[in-house]
Design an enzyme around this catalytic site. Structure first.
Site, PDB file in Angstrom:
ATOM      1  CG  ASN A  28       5.603   5.870  44.478  1.00 48.56           C
ATOM      2  OD1 ASN A  28       5.283   6.723  43.662  1.00 48.56           O
ATOM      3  ND2 ASN A  28       5.734   6.126  45.769  1.00 48.56           N
ATOM      4  N   GLY A  43       3.856   7.680  41.337  1.00 54.72           N
ATOM      5  CA  GLY A  43       4.580   8.935  41.182  1.00 54.72           C
ATOM      6  C   GLY A  43       5.976   8.710  40.645  1.00 54.72           C
ATOM      7  CG  ASP A  49      15.636   3.752  49.710  1.00 53.04           C
ATOM      8  OD1 ASP A  49      14.448   3.409  49.808  1.00 53.04           O
ATOM      9  OD2 ASP A  49      16.332   4.054  50.697  1.00 53.04           O
ATOM     10  CB  SER A  50      14.357   9.056  47.375  1.00 50.35           C
ATOM     11  OG  SER A  50      13.003   8.723  47.152  1.00 50.35           O
ATOM     12  CG  PHE A  65       4.909  11.609  45.161  1.00 48.44           C
ATOM     13  CD1 PHE A  65       5.784  10.771  45.822  1.00 48.44           C
ATOM     14  CD2 PHE A  65       5.248  12.048  43.882  1.00 48.44           C
ATOM     15  CE1 PHE A  65       6.971  10.365  45.235  1.00 48.44           C
ATOM     16  CE2 PHE A  65       6.436  11.644  43.279  1.00 48.44           C
ATOM     17  CZ  PHE A  65       7.298  10.798  43.960  1.00 48.44           C
ATOM     18  CE1 TYR A 102       7.489  13.236  55.523  1.00 48.32           C
ATOM     19  CE2 TYR A 102       8.651  11.921  53.881  1.00 48.32           C
ATOM     20  CZ  TYR A 102       8.068  12.048  55.134  1.00 48.32           C
ATOM     21  OH  TYR A 102       8.071  10.981  56.001  1.00 48.32           O
ATOM     22  CG  ASP A 103       6.987  16.584  46.486  1.00 47.62           C
ATOM     23  OD1 ASP A 103       8.076  16.311  47.028  1.00 47.62           O
ATOM     24  OD2 ASP A 103       6.658  16.152  45.367  1.00 47.62           O
ATOM     25  CE  LYS A 126       8.052  16.886  42.519  1.00 47.07           C
ATOM     26  NZ  LYS A 126       6.806  16.248  42.892  1.00 47.07           N
ATOM     27  NE  ARG A 152      12.408   9.206  42.856  1.00 51.95           N
ATOM     28  CZ  ARG A 152      11.574   9.901  43.628  1.00 51.95           C
ATOM     29  NH1 ARG A 152      10.881  10.900  43.121  1.00 51.95           N
ATOM     30  NH2 ARG A 152      11.432   9.608  44.889  1.00 51.95           N
TER      31      ARG A 152
END
Length: 201
Positions: free
Chosen positions: A9, A11, A70-71, A152, A154-155, A175, A181
């Protein structure tokens, strides 16, 4: 010291690289071919460990330090969904937009324009020194109209507590100070620093 990320990923790679400037951060897909990892644990910590263990084993390098994340987001009016299924909420191999649209539609179908929600991030580190985990959270509200082009996942529909803009509208520096994270990464940093010191001897 190299830190191998159990993700492709972009991002996440960008965000982790920014916070860990004293490490050489490498996606595992730069070292070996990408492979499917079944994430079947009921919580973020368990799934982060699954990913880190799988990549560590696949690398076949005892000295590797593998780092997994994992988030996901949990929405009150959706009974804490999508939770651990956040990345595949709209199905397997779907886009961020698909997931975002499904979540906003689900909230609308409950008869709400917004709902309390929170993000969770779990970090797992697997190396010859052992296995370690850390967590971070970010609280706020989801809305049913996407706003902003940044971030990216659900932001574009998540407004952090104390703000009137979505994560998709906020600048990266703001952010990064708020994000779940970032908090989990900050909590994991002392572990990596200790491993770094141990390997000097």
């Amino acid at each position: 010291m190299k830190l191998v990320l159990a993700t492709g990923n972009k991002g996440k790679v960008r965000e982790i690289t920014k916070m860990y400037k004293s490490f050489e951060v490498i996606p595992y897909t730069d070292l070996i071919e990408a492979f499917d990892i079944i994430e079947d644990e009921p919580d973020f910590k368990g799934n982060a460990l699954i990913k880190a263990r799988a990549v560590y084993k696949a690398l076949g390098d005892e000295d590797a330090i593998v780092f997994a994340d994992d988030s996901g987001i949990s929405v009150d009016v959706l009974d804490s969904e999508p939770g651990v299924l956040s990345a595949r909420y709209a199905g397997e191999n779907v886009s961020d937009i698909d997931n975002l649209n499904k979540l906003m539609k689900a909230v609308k179908e409950k008869g709400f324009d917004s709902s309390a929600a929170f993000y969770t991030a779990a970090i797992a580190i697997v190396c010859k020194e052992g296995e370690y985990t850390s967590h971070g959270w970010m609280y706020g509200n989801v809305i049913v109209q996407a706003k902003g082009e940044g971030g990216f996942g659900y932001d574009p529909c998540f407004i952090p507590l104390g703000y009137d803009k979505t994560l998709g509208e906020l600048d990266d520096d703001t952010k990064s100070k708020l994000s779940h994270r970032s908090q989990a990464l900050a909590n994991a940093r002392p572990v990596l620093d200790v491993i770094k010191q141990m390997r000097k001897f």
